[in-house]
Design an enzyme around this catalytic site. Sequence first.
Site, PDB file in Angstrom:
ATOM      1  N   ALA A  33       2.970  -3.760  -0.048  1.00  0.00           N
ATOM      2  CA  ALA A  33       2.224  -3.238   1.102  1.00  0.00           C
ATOM      3  C   ALA A  33       1.200  -2.235   0.610  1.00  0.00           C
ATOM      4  O   ALA A  33       1.365  -1.626  -0.452  1.00  0.00           O
ATOM      5  CB  ALA A  33       3.165  -2.584   2.121  1.00  0.00           C
ATOM      6  N   GLY A  35      -1.781   0.792   2.165  1.00  0.00           N
ATOM      7  CA  GLY A  35      -2.291   1.518   3.319  1.00  0.00           C
ATOM      8  C   GLY A  35      -3.232   2.628   2.930  1.00  0.00           C
ATOM      9  O   GLY A  35      -3.640   2.753   1.772  1.00  0.00           O
ATOM     10  N   ALA A  38      -0.883   5.433   0.968  1.00  0.00           N
ATOM     11  CA  ALA A  38       0.051   5.092  -0.093  1.00  0.00           C
ATOM     12  C   ALA A  38       0.069   3.593  -0.315  1.00  0.00           C
ATOM     13  O   ALA A  38      -0.406   2.818   0.515  1.00  0.00           O
ATOM     14  CB  ALA A  38       1.462   5.576   0.254  1.00  0.00           C
ATOM     15  N   THR A  39       0.621   3.198  -1.463  1.00  0.00           N
ATOM     16  CA  THR A  39       0.873   1.794  -1.776  1.00  0.00           C
ATOM     17  C   THR A  39       2.367   1.653  -2.034  1.00  0.00           C
ATOM     18  O   THR A  39       2.977   2.502  -2.683  1.00  0.00           O
ATOM     19  CB  THR A  39       0.078   1.343  -3.012  1.00  0.00           C
ATOM     20  OG1 THR A  39      -1.318   1.510  -2.749  1.00  0.00           O
ATOM     21  CG2 THR A  39       0.348  -0.116  -3.329  1.00  0.00           C
ATOM     22  N   ASP A 149       4.031   7.998  13.832  1.00  0.00           N
ATOM     23  CA  ASP A 149       3.248   6.808  13.475  1.00  0.00           C
ATOM     24  C   ASP A 149       4.045   5.545  13.788  1.00  0.00           C
ATOM     25  O   ASP A 149       4.191   4.664  12.951  1.00  0.00           O
ATOM     26  CB  ASP A 149       2.854   6.854  11.998  1.00  0.00           C
ATOM     27  CG  ASP A 149       1.702   5.902  11.680  1.00  0.00           C
ATOM     28  OD1 ASP A 149       1.014   5.474  12.630  1.00  0.00           O
ATOM     29  OD2 ASP A 149       1.495   5.587  10.499  1.00  0.00           O
TER      30      ASP A 149
END
Length: 682
Positions: A33, A35, A38-39, A149
């Site tokens: 994933a 974003g 962060a990864t 979130d």
Amino acid sequence: MGGVVERTDLGRGDDPLIGRVLDGRYEVGQKIARGGMATVYQARDLRLDRTVAVKVMHSGLADDPEFVSRFEREARSAARLSHHNVVSVFDQGDDRGTLFLVMEYVPGLTLRDLIRKDAPMDPGKALELIEPVLAALAAAHGAGMIHRDVKPENVLLADDGRIKVADFGLARAVNAETQHTATGGVLIGTVSYLSPELVVDGKADARSDVYAVGVLLYEMLTGVKPHQADSPIQVAYKHVHEDVPAPSLREPALPAYVDALVARATARDRDLRPSDARVLLHQVRRVRQALDHGVVEDPELYADLMPGVRPIAEDTGEVTGELEREDRISILGADDVYDQDREVTTAMPPSGVATAVPPRPPQNLAHNQPPRVVPPPVVADEPRRFQQPKRSRRGLFLLIGVLVTALLVGISAWQLGRYTTTPSVISLSQSAAKAKITKAGLTFKLGKAEYSEKYTKGSVMDTDPAPGDKVSKGGTVTVILSLGPERHAVPTVRGKTLEEVQQLIADADLSLGEVTQAYSDLVDEGMVVTTDPKAGTLLKRDTAIDVVVSKGPKPIDITDWTGKSAKQAQKSLEKQGFKVTVDEQFDDTITKGKVISQTPNTGQGVKGDEITLVVSKGPELFAIPHVRGLRTNDARQKLEDAGFKVKVHHSSLFVGANYVVTVSPGEGTMVPKGTTVTINVV
């Protein structure tokens, strides 16, 4: 996932992290994933040999020491949130500037994937999916935590049917940091799920999570997001100024009380929403119960859930659907074109600035009714007349502007005079920090110490206000000292039941890892033999402890030694761990020293079991009786009565007297019964 836009294999590419081992323990694998903050990678915990997910912060955030400090504290808070619907946080670290978080790996899909595939969903299915999400949020709200979130990408659907909510604490950590920036603060969140109060003033509480869940529920019921526009700022505008539409406008078969549930959760006035996820979970269960019983209409339930009627606000401003100064919005990690299906966490300034939000349009009495259109007044045609030019007001406006500017300057100077800057005392000792804070004219206060992997015991790990933040002159600075690395000893568990061991591990703030079984000659079956790591080992909080449970003694195959050497049999059986009992007896057919019989002689046993060997002493021996001097018939009778066979032999001196003169074998010789005895007669 705190900025995650997709949950898929993103490939290796040129990523230098792939293949690297963080903290000497976590071997980084493929990306799963990515974003704005962060990864996320799939990784292998080399110590415990298990798959985990490692979230690596982007370097721009990890380079800020104050963010790192706040992130560590929030990571600890998230790790303490133990709930079966929350993705567990195992570890957190900083490997040569690479800030990372180690979490439970949940193979499967996200709720976003399911919405794309199955929405619009049946309301019963939608509520069944939303219940574990609310259960996770309820646990967080009960612990004083806010997610901030909530979105489909952060709801993970495991292959085994479990539903887990990810990213507790990360958005909170970023908020806490960015709200102190020079620009007045940045709002972290995903724009389609932002509550109105977050857009307006950047302040969140549990009701902000409730709003996001309401939007999520609408999306599951209809297959679309309630507010859609060409840019994030327009979507944010709609959250502030437009109610979430009733789902039944798109799906007419939905009961009115389902509309009321969505309306209650997404009320723009947060005072009309459920106070937290626990209350909303109760309401969801009421609605689900009505659906399960096939209730089409429930006026009482509808009335309980539907938020109160709001008065229509006066509005004379023109609504264009565009917000002014869109350059004040930035998207972390977003593409140049806004794509609502690949939405990432959004950074927005709180719109307390007058130019950030246009005039509020009128709200309607009924939920989701179109805005009331007021036609312009009709003016009759009149002949054009000469109009007297109006006196210019430019001078008046200039004067007002000067006065306002002077007032603002005066207020700013007064404010500046009231505040000073919090000095940085991070990493200092308590005494050094106190001296520096006191020297700055501030009051030193000692807060509750916390564990830290980064700061040594007794040194300052954080302050409130943070270093560089404004603080009133003479104000108080609360200092948080480090307790050093948090370590917990593995408890002694030998000989206890698995349930007892689970509780002991939990009481030690550790977690139960893999449970295996092994044979043990010393620990009863079903009891715990040992742990890995061993008892007394000091470990980080929530480290998994593997447990070995006894299967009892190991079975041993029994060998049959019948007819074989008794000495060899006894030696071999005792070496296997058996207890051997030897019983000797005469036997006319089995050689002395051989095994006549063995009990048991087949199957399996365990160490300590008894095996009996019956060993031959050979034939039983008897003494040849005294028969010399007896007449032949009397001697024969006596020997035969003693069990011997008799052979008569006439000696060379035989004269017919029939007296026994010698015996062979000799009298008194020990021989087996049935032995032939020769008598010599004269």
